[in-house]
Design a protein around this motif. Structure first.
Motif, PDB file in Angstrom:
ATOM      1  N   ASN A  43      -2.564  -8.067   2.903  1.00 51.48           N
ATOM      2  CA  ASN A  43      -3.169  -7.047   1.805  1.00 51.48           C
ATOM      3  C   ASN A  43      -3.757  -6.029   2.836  1.00 51.48           C
ATOM      4  O   ASN A  43      -4.730  -6.432   3.500  1.00 51.48           O
ATOM      5  CB  ASN A  43      -4.093  -7.834   1.025  1.00 51.48           C
ATOM      6  CG  ASN A  43      -4.985  -6.791   0.216  1.00 51.48           C
ATOM      7  OD1 ASN A  43      -6.373  -6.951   0.500  1.00 51.48           O
ATOM      8  ND2 ASN A  43      -4.382  -6.055  -0.689  1.00 51.48           N
ATOM      9  N   ARG A 108       2.179  -0.775  -0.768  1.00 53.11           N
ATOM     10  CA  ARG A 108       1.086  -0.431  -1.845  1.00 53.11           C
ATOM     11  C   ARG A 108      -0.115  -1.247  -1.411  1.00 53.11           C
ATOM     12  O   ARG A 108      -0.219  -2.404  -1.115  1.00 53.11           O
ATOM     13  CB  ARG A 108       1.451  -1.062  -3.293  1.00 53.11           C
ATOM     14  CG  ARG A 108       2.371  -0.065  -3.833  1.00 53.11           C
ATOM     15  CD  ARG A 108       2.365  -0.309  -5.514  1.00 53.11           C
ATOM     16  NE  ARG A 108       2.995  -1.796  -5.874  1.00 53.11           N
ATOM     17  CZ  ARG A 108       3.038  -2.297  -6.979  1.00 53.11           C
ATOM     18  NH1 ARG A 108       2.429  -1.765  -7.896  1.00 53.11           N
ATOM     19  NH2 ARG A 108       3.223  -3.452  -7.035  1.00 53.11           N
ATOM     20  N   THR A 110      -4.613  -2.048  -1.575  1.00 48.95           N
ATOM     21  CA  THR A 110      -5.906  -2.013  -2.604  1.00 48.95           C
ATOM     22  C   THR A 110      -6.954  -1.006  -1.997  1.00 48.95           C
ATOM     23  O   THR A 110      -7.181  -0.999  -0.723  1.00 48.95           O
ATOM     24  CB  THR A 110      -6.440  -3.500  -2.516  1.00 48.95           C
ATOM     25  OG1 THR A 110      -5.495  -4.318  -2.958  1.00 48.95           O
ATOM     26  CG2 THR A 110      -7.769  -3.494  -3.423  1.00 48.95           C
ATOM     27  N   HIS A 133      -1.364   2.501  -6.094  1.00 50.50           N
ATOM     28  CA  HIS A 133      -2.122   1.591  -5.375  1.00 50.50           C
ATOM     29  C   HIS A 133      -3.401   1.030  -6.437  1.00 50.50           C
ATOM     30  O   HIS A 133      -3.638   1.732  -7.168  1.00 50.50           O
ATOM     31  CB  HIS A 133      -2.899   2.352  -4.282  1.00 50.50           C
ATOM     32  CG  HIS A 133      -1.979   2.902  -3.172  1.00 50.50           C
ATOM     33  ND1 HIS A 133      -0.942   2.161  -2.529  1.00 50.50           N
ATOM     34  CD2 HIS A 133      -1.662   4.119  -2.807  1.00 50.50           C
ATOM     35  CE1 HIS A 133      -0.309   3.015  -1.602  1.00 50.50           C
ATOM     36  NE2 HIS A 133      -0.719   4.112  -1.977  1.00 50.50           N
ATOM     37  N   GLU A 134      -3.551  -0.171  -6.090  1.00 49.69           N
ATOM     38  CA  GLU A 134      -4.614  -0.901  -6.732  1.00 49.69           C
ATOM     39  C   GLU A 134      -6.101  -0.259  -6.503  1.00 49.69           C
ATOM     40  O   GLU A 134      -6.418   0.062  -5.356  1.00 49.69           O
ATOM     41  CB  GLU A 134      -4.497  -2.278  -6.778  1.00 49.69           C
ATOM     42  CG  GLU A 134      -5.669  -3.185  -7.181  1.00 49.69           C
ATOM     43  CD  GLU A 134      -6.228  -4.365  -6.734  1.00 49.69           C
ATOM     44  OE1 GLU A 134      -7.120  -5.098  -7.305  1.00 49.69           O
ATOM     45  OE2 GLU A 134      -5.663  -4.832  -5.804  1.00 49.69           O
ATOM     46  N   THR A 309      -0.974  -6.044  -3.138  1.00 47.60           N
ATOM     47  CA  THR A 309      -2.335  -5.733  -3.434  1.00 47.60           C
ATOM     48  C   THR A 309      -3.074  -6.992  -3.827  1.00 47.60           C
ATOM     49  O   THR A 309      -2.344  -8.148  -4.136  1.00 47.60           O
ATOM     50  CB  THR A 309      -2.281  -4.678  -4.974  1.00 47.60           C
ATOM     51  OG1 THR A 309      -1.721  -5.400  -5.950  1.00 47.60           O
ATOM     52  CG2 THR A 309      -1.421  -3.754  -4.400  1.00 47.60           C
TER      53      THR A 309
END
Length: 335
Positions: A43, A108, A110, A133-134, A309
């Protein structure tokens, strides 16, 4: 037994941060069953803080003195225009360089989004949101929350949620302060509950290499998923006076070694999760960016690496390892 959180807020009675668990998975971590049989989950977190830091322009009593290019002292009642511009670099230059990299590599990430920061820089924030993206809340301000009255902090949590909704059109499902108060865990749960919002995880912990459950601070019979953050595999090491890195090649070598050990453990049947924490104003600088780009190339050269994410990891964990109160390592409850 549920607590009367409204009374605690009204009377500014600190909430419990919960018991300390020194044993965790007791040497036998569960198989995370990462998608596709991945050997490691990676992540990437991008801390988006610029504009939310301490500043008399934000109504604070002093200037910022944390995580700049050079050590500096806070200036009571005054601006530090040099440090301000170091922060501004992050959203003027760094974020765009990083956004292109993650787009090119189809990763992607966070975003740890400080509410005030993304409200001041909506163009870049919306570009990141549009890329998929988160957005995890990083609070409304990039400040230390330890001394805030509960009612004030609760208001800041509400504003942090609204900022992300305003910019991205969607409420966050995760929370990471970085500098929480002892009451933060419970206050975040309370605000999400009041608003009927889904809270998947909190990340103000550094205790494990896999997600884990704790008792929900509002109701110990329910669970709260914790996904640990990392100050070790983090570009903040470029700004620390001890134990840090001046040369990006050294940072790159360290990060590769951390990845190698965790990847080998995954190959041996014990997969883990690696957090890579970044900041617009730090790793967005050209030489440091080179090291990050090399690191991503290195990791993508391995089979069985799941870039995900935190929201994706949380949802996966909840499906594969739902909360089970009987598995909590309960200890004496104390403030």
């Amino acid at each position: 037994m549920s607590i009367d959180i409204k009374q605690c807020i009204a009377e500014n009675i600190p909430l419990s941060a919960g018991y300390r668990d020194f044993e965790g998975y007791k040497g036998a971590p569960p198989d995370p069953k990462w998608p596709g049989g991945a050997k490691i989950a990676v992540n990437v977190v991008l801390n988006y803080e610029e504009g939310g830091e301490n500043s008399v322009l934000n109504g604070d009593s002093r200037s910022e003195n944390f995580m700049g290019e050079i050590p500096t002292n806070a200036r009571p009642g005054a601006r530090d225009v040099s440090l301000e511009s170091m922060y501004e670099y992050g959203t003027r230059c760094g974020v765009w360089r990083l956004a292109k990299l993650f787009s090119d590599r189809q990763i992607r990430i966070t975003i740890y989004a400080v509410g005030q920061s993304i409200l001041k820089t909506p163009t870049a924030a919306r570009a990141l949101a549009s890329a998929g993206h988160e957005f995890c809340s990083h609070g409304y301000r990039w400040i230390d929350h330890y001394s805030l009255p509960l009612a004030v902090e609760k208001g800041q949590i509400e504003k942090g949620i609204e900022a992300i909704k305003t910019v991205t059109g969607r409420a966050p499902t995760g929370w990471f302060y970085g500098r929480p108060s002892v009451s933060s865990k419970g206050l975040v749960c309370e605000v999400f509950r009041e608003r009927g919002l889904e809270l998947l995880y909190q990340s103000d912990a550094y205790a494990d290499e896999l997600p884990y459950w704790v008792a929900n601070p509002l109701d110990p019979r329910k669970g709260l998923l914790i996904i640990s953050h990392s100050l070790e595999t983090n570009d903040v090491k470029y700004t620390t006076s001890s134990g840090g890195f001046g040369n990006p090649r050294d940072w790159l070598e360290y990060m590769k070694l951390a990845f190698d050990v965790m990847y080998e453990e995954g190959q041996a049947g014990s997969p883990k999760m690696m957090t890579i924490s970044l900041h617009n104003r730090i790793v967005g600088k050209p030489a440091r960016f080179w090291a990050l780009r090399e690191l991503i190339t290195y990791m993508q050269g391995h089979e069985g690496v799941w870039f995900a994410t935190r929201e994706e990891i949380a949802r996966h964990w909840m499906r594969e390892h739902p909360f089970d109160e009987s598995k909590l390592n309960k200890m004496e409850h104390f403030l």
